[in-house]
Design a protein around this motif. Structure first.
Motif, PDB file in Angstrom:
ATOM      1  N   SER A 134       1.518  -9.250 -31.540  1.00  0.00           N
ATOM      2  CA  SER A 134       1.202  -8.745 -30.206  1.00  0.00           C
ATOM      3  C   SER A 134       1.434  -7.243 -30.067  1.00  0.00           C
ATOM      4  N   ASP A 135       2.282  -6.660 -30.924  1.00  0.00           N
ATOM      5  CA  ASP A 135       2.511  -5.217 -30.786  1.00  0.00           C
ATOM      6  C   ASP A 135       1.608  -4.397 -31.709  1.00  0.00           C
ATOM      7  N   ALA A 136       0.769  -5.086 -32.501  1.00  0.00           N
ATOM      8  CA  ALA A 136      -0.104  -4.338 -33.418  1.00  0.00           C
ATOM      9  C   ALA A 136      -1.314  -3.814 -32.662  1.00  0.00           C
ATOM     10  N   PRO A 137      -1.692  -2.554 -32.906  1.00  0.00           N
ATOM     11  CA  PRO A 137      -2.835  -2.009 -32.172  1.00  0.00           C
ATOM     12  C   PRO A 137      -4.149  -2.661 -32.587  1.00  0.00           C
ATOM     13  N   ILE A 138      -5.046  -2.764 -31.608  1.00  0.00           N
ATOM     14  CA  ILE A 138      -6.397  -3.268 -31.878  1.00  0.00           C
ATOM     15  C   ILE A 138      -7.351  -2.139 -31.504  1.00  0.00           C
ATOM     16  N   TYR A 139      -8.267  -1.825 -32.401  1.00  0.00           N
ATOM     17  CA  TYR A 139      -9.193  -0.712 -32.167  1.00  0.00           C
ATOM     18  C   TYR A 139     -10.577  -1.220 -31.794  1.00  0.00           C
ATOM     19  N   LEU A 140     -11.134  -0.624 -30.734  1.00  0.00           N
ATOM     20  CA  LEU A 140     -12.532  -0.897 -30.401  1.00  0.00           C
ATOM     21  C   LEU A 140     -13.363   0.128 -31.167  1.00  0.00           C
ATOM     22  N   MET A 141     -14.297  -0.367 -31.961  1.00  0.00           N
ATOM     23  CA  MET A 141     -15.152   0.536 -32.736  1.00  0.00           C
ATOM     24  C   MET A 141     -16.602   0.148 -32.516  1.00  0.00           C
ATOM     25  N   LYS A 144      -2.021  -7.067 -13.345  1.00  0.00           N
ATOM     26  CA  LYS A 144      -1.116  -8.218 -13.255  1.00  0.00           C
ATOM     27  C   LYS A 144      -1.821  -9.504 -13.647  1.00  0.00           C
ATOM     28  N   ARG A 145      -3.109  -9.586 -13.259  1.00  0.00           N
ATOM     29  CA  ARG A 145      -3.869 -10.792 -13.586  1.00  0.00           C
ATOM     30  C   ARG A 145      -4.037 -10.984 -15.089  1.00  0.00           C
ATOM     31  N   CYS A 146      -3.998  -9.900 -15.817  1.00  0.00           N
ATOM     32  CA  CYS A 146      -4.331  -9.964 -17.241  1.00  0.00           C
ATOM     33  C   CYS A 146      -3.189  -9.494 -18.115  1.00  0.00           C
ATOM     34  N   VAL A 147      -1.957  -9.636 -17.633  1.00  0.00           N
ATOM     35  CA  VAL A 147      -0.846  -9.094 -18.411  1.00  0.00           C
ATOM     36  C   VAL A 147      -0.849  -9.712 -19.811  1.00  0.00           C
ATOM     37  N   ARG A 148      -0.811  -8.878 -20.751  1.00  0.00           N
ATOM     38  CA  ARG A 148      -0.853  -9.324 -22.139  1.00  0.00           C
ATOM     39  C   ARG A 148      -0.139  -8.242 -22.937  1.00  0.00           C
ATOM     40  N   ALA A 149       0.484  -8.619 -24.003  1.00  0.00           N
ATOM     41  CA  ALA A 149       1.241  -7.605 -24.746  1.00  0.00           C
ATOM     42  C   ALA A 149       0.323  -6.624 -25.478  1.00  0.00           C
ATOM     43  N   SER A 150      -0.888  -7.054 -25.763  1.00  0.00           N
ATOM     44  CA  SER A 150      -1.742  -6.195 -26.597  1.00  0.00           C
ATOM     45  C   SER A 150      -2.453  -5.121 -25.790  1.00  0.00           C
ATOM     46  N   LYS A 151      -2.755  -4.031 -26.451  1.00  0.00           N
ATOM     47  CA  LYS A 151      -3.533  -2.945 -25.860  1.00  0.00           C
ATOM     48  C   LYS A 151      -4.672  -2.681 -26.816  1.00  0.00           C
ATOM     49  N   VAL A 152      -5.878  -2.625 -26.278  1.00  0.00           N
ATOM     50  CA  VAL A 152      -6.985  -2.212 -27.144  1.00  0.00           C
ATOM     51  C   VAL A 152      -7.026  -0.692 -27.121  1.00  0.00           C
ATOM     52  N   VAL A 153      -7.060  -0.102 -28.277  1.00  0.00           N
ATOM     53  CA  VAL A 153      -7.074   1.359 -28.359  1.00  0.00           C
ATOM     54  C   VAL A 153      -8.518   1.828 -28.224  1.00  0.00           C
ATOM     55  N   LEU A 154      -8.763   2.623 -27.195  1.00  0.00           N
ATOM     56  CA  LEU A 154     -10.107   3.178 -27.006  1.00  0.00           C
ATOM     57  C   LEU A 154     -10.297   4.331 -27.988  1.00  0.00           C
ATOM     58  N   PRO A 155     -11.521   4.514 -28.479  1.00  0.00           N
ATOM     59  CA  PRO A 155     -11.713   5.566 -29.477  1.00  0.00           C
ATOM     60  C   PRO A 155     -11.545   6.979 -28.927  1.00  0.00           C
ATOM     61  N   GLN A 156     -11.099   7.873 -29.797  1.00  0.00           N
ATOM     62  CA  GLN A 156     -11.135   9.311 -29.468  1.00  0.00           C
ATOM     63  C   GLN A 156     -12.600   9.704 -29.505  1.00  0.00           C
ATOM     64  N   VAL A 157     -13.028  10.477 -28.517  1.00  0.00           N
ATOM     65  CA  VAL A 157     -14.462  10.760 -28.417  1.00  0.00           C
ATOM     66  C   VAL A 157     -14.769  12.195 -28.856  1.00  0.00           C
ATOM     67  N   ARG A 158     -15.672  12.339 -29.807  1.00  0.00           N
ATOM     68  CA  ARG A 158     -16.058  13.650 -30.333  1.00  0.00           C
ATOM     69  C   ARG A 158     -17.491  13.997 -29.934  1.00  0.00           C
ATOM     70  N   VAL A 159     -17.834  15.262 -30.147  1.00  0.00           N
ATOM     71  CA  VAL A 159     -19.217  15.698 -29.910  1.00  0.00           C
ATOM     72  C   VAL A 159     -20.081  15.146 -31.049  1.00  0.00           C
ATOM     73  N   PRO A 160     -21.217  14.511 -30.737  1.00  0.00           N
ATOM     74  CA  PRO A 160     -22.079  13.990 -31.801  1.00  0.00           C
ATOM     75  C   PRO A 160     -22.425  15.097 -32.811  1.00  0.00           C
ATOM     76  N   GLY A 161     -22.349  14.763 -34.077  1.00  0.00           N
ATOM     77  CA  GLY A 161     -22.694  15.733 -35.114  1.00  0.00           C
ATOM     78  C   GLY A 161     -21.529  16.611 -35.554  1.00  0.00           C
ATOM     79  N   GLU A 162     -20.400  16.564 -34.799  1.00  0.00           N
ATOM     80  CA  GLU A 162     -19.228  17.375 -35.158  1.00  0.00           C
ATOM     81  C   GLU A 162     -18.556  16.781 -36.401  1.00  0.00           C
ATOM     82  N   ALA A 163     -18.105  17.644 -37.331  1.00  0.00           N
ATOM     83  CA  ALA A 163     -17.452  17.135 -38.547  1.00  0.00           C
ATOM     84  C   ALA A 163     -16.137  16.458 -38.188  1.00  0.00           C
ATOM     85  N   ILE A 164     -15.933  15.244 -38.708  1.00  0.00           N
ATOM     86  CA  ILE A 164     -14.678  14.527 -38.441  1.00  0.00           C
ATOM     87  C   ILE A 164     -13.698  14.739 -39.595  1.00  0.00           C
TER      88      ILE A 164
END
Ligand code: ADP
Length: 437
Positions: free
Chosen positions: A135-142, A196-216
């Motif tokens: 439950s404490d491990a991060p989950i990434y949305l990709m 409160k309705r959805c209390v859950r230990a997990s957090k989905v990590v939202l992506p860091q957002v970059r400019v399209p075409g920018e070198a990562i």
């Protein structure tokens, strides 16, 4: 010599296109995708890279990837998918649509059952409880493009502002809005009722957002070695398939537009001014300081297909005098209902009277679609978009020359066929130039 690579993941196949400094295509590879599964996406990506000539791979400067908009998956911190991906047209988010709209009331882009945000909420409530993940491990949305790029550069949780739009990312202020960071899917504020309705230990990590075409980041060294790719090759933030197709067209200045004449009629206009109008289903993607305003009508090639086969479309079109205005005032639809440029969910198809000569009938339908296209661009302009300057054409209808002449007469601007229509080409251009505006 230096080269740039664009990779397109579409609904039925994947394609890679490499371009030289003059943006000419120097190599092209493709493979089909019968099933949409991350392991098969990875195999397809490896197949595309393997098939490129060594003289190209050894001199690659940058790679960018586009995926299907709103196709996404959830994975652990090593990038391992935790469940099946949710594809672009997966509308199980309708089960949580009321909640989506309550959380994001004025957000038409996220308020649909197939939006990335609806998918996030649905997955959190339906699939997350069944996932064997501490439950404490991060989950990434990709998104699809984020995940495939991650395979190449190895940095987890990075996206671009095109893919992130339907997740709810605010492309005006370039940040996640408060309603999203405090939403049930990310319960950072335990005080809110929704949380409160959805209390859950997990957090989905939202992506860091970059400019399209920018070198990562540079390509992972092990992959550089495996595919014979230059070690200095950078992996760039990607984009979506439809924006990549727009970039491929060659439209570059405010007032340039791309009309896609496929089964339906889709308009995209590069504008100095952002236009978002929920009632017409209009919204804007960001392109640097400019905006890519898009709208779609229900008219289009699907109606033509109801009456004519490909050969008939071809030879009957040759009998039409495109300078002549057809006397028929049709509104071609396959079923009642239109959103843009007329918002009327009950609008009836209008295809009467039907002349005896099929060429006259076809003339009437083509002219009607051209009028709807013209009304569409007029509508965008009324809502503040930059006036139309020229129109590139993509999709099956782009091969119809008489129609092009008819459309130019209705639109009062030059109309041409897009010299390039492949999304992979647009993404290669993005890797080479970035967002230039
Ligand atoms: P989609 O990907 O949206 O299904 P395509 O871009 O493949 O569509 O285009 C297919 C459409 O193009 C068909 O609905 C057909 O009516 C139209 N089309 C094909 N050839 C012609 C033509 N010569 N003139 C006008 N329309 C055409």
């Amino acid at each position: 010599m230096h080269y740039w690579l664009g990779v397109d993941f579409g609904t039925s196949g994947a394609r890679a296109i490499a371009i030289n400094p003059e943006a000419a295509i120097v190599a092209q590879t493709q493979c089909s995708l019968d099933t949409q599964q991350p392991t098969l996406w990875q195999t397809a990506l490896w197949t595309l890279l393997d098939a490129l000539p060594p003289t190209i791979t050894a001199n690659l400067v940058a790679i960018a990837i586009n995926g299907t908009s709103s196709t996404l998956l959830f994975c652990d911190e090593r990038g391992v998918p935790l469940s099946d991906p949710l594809l672009y047209n997966d509308d199980r988010g309708k089960e949580v649509l009321e909640e989506v709209r309550a959380i994001a009331p004025s957000q038409p882009v996220v308020g649909s059952a197939t939006s990335s945000f609806a998918k996030l909420l649905w997955w959190e409530q339906t699939i997350r409880p069944k996932v064997a993940q501490p439950s404490d491990a991060p989950i990434y949305l990709m998104h699809q493009a984020d995940w495939l790029s991650f395979l190449l550069h190895g940095a987890i949780g990075i996206s671009d502002y095109h893919n992130a739009l339907k997740l709810g990312y605010d492309v005006g202020t370039l940040r996640y809005p408060d309603w999203l960071v405090d939403s049930p899917a990310r319960p950072s504020n335990p005080a809110t009722a929704l949380t409160k309705r959805c209390v859950r230990a997990s957090k989905v990590v939202l992506p860091q957002v970059r400019v399209p075409g920018e070198a990562i980041a540079p390509l992972r060294p092990a992959l550089a070695q495996r595919f014979g790719i230059a070690e200095t090759c950078k992996i760039c933030a990607g984009t979506t398939d439809s924006i990549a197709a727009f970039l491929a067209s060659g439209a570059r200045s405010p007032g340039d537009a791309v009309t896609s004449l496929g089964s339906t009629l889709a308009l995209k206009l590069l504008s100095n001014v952002r236009v978002d109008e929920a009632r017409y289903g209009l919204y804007s993607h960001r392109l640097g300081k400019l905006w890519l305003v898009g709208g779609a009508s229900n008219t289009g090639g699907a109606v033509l297909r109801q009456f004519f086969d490909a050969a008939e479309l071809e030879h009957l079109s040759q009998r039409i005098d495109p300078q002549k205005i057809s006397p028929f005032t049709y509104y071609p639809l396959t079923r009642p209902g239109e959103r843009f440029p007329i918002n009327d969910p009950h609008l009836e198809p209008q295809l009467e009277p039907r002349p005896e000569d099929p060429a006259e009938f076809l003339h009437g339908i083509l002219e009607a679609i051209a009028r709807i296209e013209s009304l569409g661009y007029q509508r965008l302009q009324e809502l503040g978009a930059t006036p139309l300057r020229q129109v590139y054409t993509a999709g099956g209808g782009a091969q119809n020359e008489p129609w092009m002449v008819m459309r130019s007469r209705c639109l009062q601007v030059p109309v041409c066929r897009s010299p390039q229509t492949e999304a992979a080409y647009g993404t290669a251009w993005l890797a080479q130039n970035g967002v230039i505006w």
